[in-house]
Write a protein that holds these residues in place. Structure first.
Motif, PDB file in Angstrom:
ATOM      1  N   ASP A   1      57.948 -22.729 -10.130  1.00 26.42           N
ATOM      2  CA  ASP A   1      56.926 -23.509 -10.779  1.00 26.42           C
ATOM      3  C   ASP A   1      55.787 -23.579  -9.873  1.00 26.42           C
ATOM      4  N   GLU A   2      54.756 -22.645 -10.197  1.00 28.51           N
ATOM      5  CA  GLU A   2      53.723 -22.282  -9.099  1.00 28.51           C
ATOM      6  C   GLU A   2      52.955 -23.615  -9.024  1.00 28.51           C
ATOM      7  N   LYS A   3      52.509 -24.393 -10.012  1.00 28.38           N
ATOM      8  CA  LYS A   3      51.617 -25.604  -9.868  1.00 28.38           C
ATOM      9  C   LYS A   3      52.120 -26.584  -9.188  1.00 28.38           C
TER      10      LYS A   3
ATOM     11  N   ALA B   1      51.129 -27.940  -5.747  1.00 30.59           N
ATOM     12  CA  ALA B   1      50.425 -29.244  -5.561  1.00 30.59           C
ATOM     13  C   ALA B   1      51.308 -30.084  -4.315  1.00 30.59           C
ATOM     14  N   TYR B   2      52.700 -29.722  -4.425  1.00 32.61           N
ATOM     15  CA  TYR B   2      53.276 -30.647  -3.320  1.00 32.61           C
ATOM     16  C   TYR B   2      54.217 -29.822  -2.303  1.00 32.61           C
TER      17      TYR B   2
ATOM     18  N   GLY C   1      58.788 -34.972  -9.139  1.00 34.63           N
ATOM     19  CA  GLY C   1      59.418 -33.719  -9.788  1.00 34.63           C
ATOM     20  C   GLY C   1      60.869 -33.675  -9.475  1.00 34.63           C
ATOM     21  N   GLU C   2      61.456 -32.857 -10.305  1.00 35.48           N
ATOM     22  CA  GLU C   2      62.805 -32.610  -9.884  1.00 35.48           C
ATOM     23  C   GLU C   2      63.277 -31.185 -10.739  1.00 35.48           C
TER      24      GLU C   2
END
Ligand code: ATP
Length: 235
Positions: free
Chosen positions: A225-227, A231-232, A215-216
């Motif tokens: 970006d809640e997801k 997730a990370y 992701g970036e």
């Protein structure tokens, strides 16, 4: 144009592939963050830029020149200075001597102004300049590690986990100062596990997982970006 551009970078330690072909760009005068869990490859990546870790393939372009696998001293002389994970200060030397050790690539005449600059960011270091570094608190030692890197008057400042082991209030203070350092014109690449705090000061961030970018985006966009955060980055 990017001050630093990394293309198709691969780093391996024998059978362990720590970085698996990534692309990163750092524009001048920005804070760029590398985030991700333990073992994602963040430290390997930042240490390859300072020359401490060898790369297997790919390029690290600094001001358009490939610096991959150059000698660390040469890279430092070219204007890239790292404040390493675990701080690595010289415990038996005073604060002032530690700072002076960071100035080995600059002209003698520039040193007084660099001391002023560093003491401006970290007044506590000025108060304690005659004290042995081993007597500093964890937060002060972190400040000293960043200050020592700044004494080399870097174009690019590499910060490896500056929040490691520090209390939240001290982390906030150090991050505010990192932002100030950027505002006075430095370019900063920061590796962090404290993702949420880092995204608040980062202009752009990359999220690594198992040696790949997953992701970036700008700090603001990633924070929203809640997801992705769940997730990370641990919410
Ligand atoms: P951390 O926050 O724990 O430092 P990281 O994201 O910075 O994690 P790296 O330290 O770059 O990740 O590690 C990436 C992978 O490479 C891991 O699997 C790690 O065990 C391995 N590794 C790192 N350094 C070495 C080394 N000197 N020899 C062998 N394997 C290594």
């Amino acid at each position: 144009m990017s001050l630093l551009e990394i293309n198709n970078l691969v780093i391996d330690y024998g059978i362990i592939k720590a970085v698996k072909g990534i692309h990163i760009e750092v524009k001048p005068g920005t804070i760029v963050a590398l985030l991700g869990a333990n073992g994602a490859g963040k430290s390997s990546l930042i240490r390859s830029i300072s020359g401490a870790v060898k790369v297997k393939s790919g390029e690290i372009l600094y001001q358009g020149k490939n610096i991959a696998n150059l000698d660390p001293h040469k890279i430092s002389e070219m204007g890239i200075k790292q404040s390493p994970e675990g701080r690595m200060i010289f415990a038996g030397l005073t604060v002032e001597e530690n700072l002076l050790a960071g100035a080995y690539t600059v002209k003698k005449t520039e040193i007084p102004a660099l001391f002023e600059e560093v003491y401006g960011y970290f007044p506590v270091l000025k108060e304690r300049r005659k004290q042995q570094a081993s007597t500093l608190s964890g937060g002060e030692q972190q400040m000293l590690a960043i200050g020592r890197a700044l004494m080399g008057n870097p174009e690019v400042l590499l910060l490896d986990e500056p929040s490691l082991g520090l209390a939240p209030i001290i982390v906030r203070n150090i991050f505010e100062i990192i932002k100030k350092i950027k505002e006075r014109g430095k370019t900063i690449l920061i590796v962090e596990q404290n993702a949420l705090q880092t995204l608040k000061i980062a202009d752009y961030a990359y999220i690594l997982e198992l040696g790949k970018i997953v992701g970036e985006g700008s700090g603001q966009v990633l924070l929203a970006d809640e997801k992705l955060v769940n997730a990370y980055l641990g919410s």
